[in-house]
Design an enzyme around this catalytic site. Sequence first.
Site: not given
Ligand code: F6P
Length: 378
Positions: A17, A139-141
Amino acid sequence: MENTAGIRTAGVLTSGGDCPGLNAVIRAITKNLMTHGVEVFGIMEGFRGLIENRYVLLDDKQTSGLLTVGGTNLRTSRDKPHKMPAPDGGTRDMSGAAIETYRRLKLDCLICLGGGGTQKNAYRLMKEGGLNVITAPKTIDNDVSGTDTCFGFDTGMTIATEAIDRLHTTASSHHRVMMVETMGHNSGWLALGAGVAGGADVVLIPEIPYYIDRVAESLLSRMRHGKMFSIVVVAEGARSVEDEPDLDGDSDDGRKRKRKDKDHVDSKQPVSVSLAAHLEAVTGLETRITSLGHLQRGGVPTARDRLLCTQFGVKAAEMALQGAFGNMVGKRGEDFVPVPLEEVVKQKRLVPPDHPWLIAAREVGTCMGDEVPLAYRA
Ligand code: F6P
């Protein structure tokens, strides 16, 4: 910094992401390596571009003005070389094609910017094809292990905090419960950080399974104490104590999602939808939800992230020049250090029970879902 490894070409890619700050890291890596005479190739769309031989040569023109631009100019994908979509709808291992591009471009090293999944993919290519990889934690996580923090997190947390600030005023005007859902995958860093910074009354994170009756009692008790509105921050991966035994995904209940060992949860249904309905039914308090979603990954990086990204990028370039391959750049205190990928890929970095943010949250009476805060006990 001397080019002691004698590298002449390097590749850089962004995978997983996106988040604000990726461009700032690309800029720092390229500017730094170029001053040492290293040619830098930007691989398009993460590992997919490596497999499909798609790249651009990065130069001064391409990197100028990049520091503040959100997203990634190299684009990104969640593709894994060993599990690429196959025409029959299944998957196929395309690692060989990725390794071939690396060799064809005569890359001396490949710098991969990404989260947990990217670290694993880079590690696999290193083991399987002998690629000289270096990674940086994006990662924002904020859940990549081996580093105190990941770039992009500060911006995501700032955006979520601003949203909570705005919801406070409308919550107060209407005497409502406002529920805000943050991203974060299976970690609670975003929800906890923004929740504490935004003064949330309840913060629910995946690391602490919540009791719905304790959350309800906190909200009702606030009302009894004359606090006529409440802000509830819930991480997308938060789960109740009742959901806990269903981590293997055996249940038919839509809220009980399989979480184990997945780098990416493809859940389109915000957890706040059912949680808000449940809480409203139990408490009788009017509840509204705001799911922040991809807003948390958009726009310009914060000043803190720009600084971090520049430092992460410079250190990644330095490690390439020194030949410190097979490592991720980790931030430890004020230092940026090589951390063996072998260690990084072993686990995710979750919020520990004794983390200072968590302790502070409890000390100011925030309900974490496992107990009714002292101030609100009847
Ligand atoms: O890993 C980053 C993240 O934004 C998570 O927080 C979230 O679960 C996921 O990606 C969302 O993914 P996508 O952009 O594929 O919907």
